[in-house]
Design an enzyme around this catalytic site. Structure first.
Site, mmCIF file in Angstrom:
data_model
loop_
_atom_site.group_PDB
_atom_site.id
_atom_site.type_symbol
_atom_site.label_atom_id
_atom_site.label_comp_id
_atom_site.label_asym_id
_atom_site.label_seq_id
_atom_site.Cartn_x
_atom_site.Cartn_y
_atom_site.Cartn_z
ATOM 1 N N SER A 108 0.700 -1.002 0.005
ATOM 2 C CA SER A 108 0.172 0.013 -0.353
ATOM 3 C C SER A 108 0.828 1.192 0.093
ATOM 4 O O SER A 108 2.072 1.256 0.841
ATOM 5 C CB SER A 108 -1.340 -0.093 1.313
ATOM 6 O OG SER A 108 -1.966 1.226 1.492
ATOM 7 N N SER A 109 0.432 2.035 -1.273
ATOM 8 C CA SER A 109 1.207 3.353 -0.055
ATOM 9 C C SER A 109 1.127 4.099 0.398
ATOM 10 O O SER A 109 2.157 4.846 0.938
ATOM 11 C CB SER A 109 0.534 5.184 -1.636
ATOM 12 O OG SER A 109 -0.808 4.755 -1.642
ATOM 13 N N CYS A 110 0.944 3.534 1.762
ATOM 14 C CA CYS A 110 0.595 4.103 3.230
ATOM 15 C C CYS A 110 2.110 3.851 4.009
ATOM 16 O O CYS A 110 2.338 4.568 4.924
ATOM 17 C CB CYS A 110 -0.323 3.577 3.861
ATOM 18 S SG CYS A 110 -0.686 2.190 4.303
ATOM 19 N N TYR A 137 -1.088 0.132 10.329
ATOM 20 C CA TYR A 137 -1.632 -1.294 8.648
ATOM 21 C C TYR A 137 -0.202 -0.899 7.916
ATOM 22 O O TYR A 137 0.033 -1.975 7.342
ATOM 23 C CB TYR A 137 -3.466 -0.674 7.823
ATOM 24 C CG TYR A 137 -3.749 -1.050 6.891
ATOM 25 C CD1 TYR A 137 -3.633 -2.315 6.901
ATOM 26 C CD2 TYR A 137 -3.086 -0.256 6.033
ATOM 27 C CE1 TYR A 137 -4.405 -2.849 5.250
ATOM 28 C CE2 TYR A 137 -2.869 -1.061 3.820
ATOM 29 C CZ TYR A 137 -3.668 -2.003 3.982
ATOM 30 O OH TYR A 137 -3.595 -2.129 3.389
ATOM 31 N N LYS A 141 1.921 -4.138 6.755
ATOM 32 C CA LYS A 141 2.543 -3.690 4.952
ATOM 33 C C LYS A 141 3.704 -3.886 4.919
ATOM 34 O O LYS A 141 4.586 -4.754 3.709
ATOM 35 C CB LYS A 141 1.661 -2.699 4.306
ATOM 36 C CG LYS A 141 0.245 -3.259 4.388
ATOM 37 C CD LYS A 141 -0.367 -4.252 3.129
ATOM 38 C CE LYS A 141 -1.472 -4.458 2.926
ATOM 39 N NZ LYS A 141 -1.597 -5.592 2.795
ATOM 40 N N HIS A 180 -13.127 3.822 2.158
ATOM 41 C CA HIS A 180 -12.184 4.485 1.590
ATOM 42 C C HIS A 180 -12.396 5.890 1.703
ATOM 43 O O HIS A 180 -14.266 5.693 0.860
ATOM 44 C CB HIS A 180 -11.499 4.288 0.486
ATOM 45 C CG HIS A 180 -10.584 2.885 1.423
ATOM 46 N ND1 HIS A 180 -10.285 1.643 1.159
ATOM 47 C CD2 HIS A 180 -8.902 3.093 2.056
ATOM 48 C CE1 HIS A 180 -9.172 1.282 1.395
ATOM 49 N NE2 HIS A 180 -8.536 1.967 2.522
#
Length: 313
Positions: A108-110, A137, A141, A180
């Site tokens: 994920s880009s987070c 989260y 990841k 989201h």
């Protein structure tokens, strides 16, 4: 990959997993292995071990995850960390033990620091502090990426990681407590129109910039990378363009045909100020997105209003 290879799509009922499944079938890969969460709890080490020993898949797309928006991430922090750590640890370890030829892990880009330079390059990973609201989260990841790299280093496993940007698409989650921002806005404007409400309240200042990619584009990119990419470093997958939350809200408002006002609630959190991926590496590998945001929104809204259970979610 050959059309006869056994391919396990973990999380095939989710938005990303279902898009990957459709893409694989459309490309002629029909020997797919899938299990629902009721059939196989991916957090259960013994159950995952038995599954891999029995099925012996050749390739794995690891799209299974516990996901959600700001509210969900910040509310169920332990669940997001534990569930995702268990899912990825079990699958990656058993993929190694059973001799899987290649595994693609969806991150994920987070994972990138909250205040990292923009656009986000792959090498910015672990260069600063994470956004607090989705830290559990993100840490899970990051652990998945590092697991893939560690199994590659120690055992020579061909495990790769891709970092998708914010996604939307068919089979999205429209629950206002766990979704989201994009599907939440679709539901809010649709219901406001149906109820003839005078205004729709949007969380935050509306200023944060976000990048959005259709899940079908991500699926196409994943197949491309599974076939052509074999390196240790993760790869960003995005469109390379962003839009403010207020601009997104206006787009959805016009698409839905809502005539009321948009009200911004600045007492609510914005999250990361800007998040756009540097996709130069992906472009160099020969892949670019195909679905524009406007066209993608049209597709998913049409799907939303023609699927009754989504409007009642």
């Amino acid at each position: 990959m050959r059309s006869s290879d056994k391919i396990f799509v973990a999380g095939h009922r989710g938005m990303v997993g279902s898009a990957i499944t459709r893409k694989l079938k459309g490309a002629g890969y029909n020997n797919l292995i899938t299990r629902s969460s009721r059939e196989l709890d991916l957090r259960d080490q013994l159950a995952v071990t038995e599954f891999f020993e029995t099925e012996q898949p050749d390739y794995v797309f690891l799209a299974a995850a516990k996901v959600g928006g700001i509210v969900a991430n910040n509310t169920w922090r332990a669940d997001f960390l534990y569930d995702n750590l268990m899912i990825e640890s079990n699958i990656i370890h058993q993929a190694h033990r059973s001799g899987v030829k290649k595994l693609l892990f969806l991150g994920s880009s987070c994972i990138y620091p909250k205040l990292a330079p923009q656009p986000l390059k792959e090498e910015y990973l672990l260069s600063g502090l994470l956004e607090p609201s989705n830290e559990p989260y993100a840490i899970a990841k990051i652990a998945g990426i590092k697991l893939c790299q560690a199994y590659r280093d120690q055992y020579g496993c061909n495990f790769i990681s891709v970092m998708p940007t914010n996604l939307y698409g068919f089979n999205d989650n429209y629950d206002l407590q766990s979704s989201h921002v994009l599907p939440a806005l679709i539901r809010k404007f649709h219901e406001a129109k149906e109820r003839e409400e005078p205004q729709v309240v949007i969380w935050g200042t509306g200023s944060p910039l976000r990048e959005f990619m259709h899940a079908d584009d991500l699926a196409d990119a994943c197949l491309h990378l599974m076939e052509h990419y074999n390196d240790k470093a993760p790869v960003n997958v995005g469109v390379g363009e962003d839009i403010s939350i207020i601009q997104l809200a206006e787009l959805i408002k016009n698409l839905v045909g809502y005539k009321g006002r948009i009200v911004l609630d600045a007492t609510k959190p914005d999250g990361t100020p800007r998040k756009i991926l540097d996709v130069s590496k992906l472009h160099a590998l020969g892949w670019r997105h195909k679905i524009s945001l406007k066209e993608g929104l049209r597709q998913v809204y049409e799907d939303y209003i023609t699927t009754p259970e989504k409007t009642m979610a």
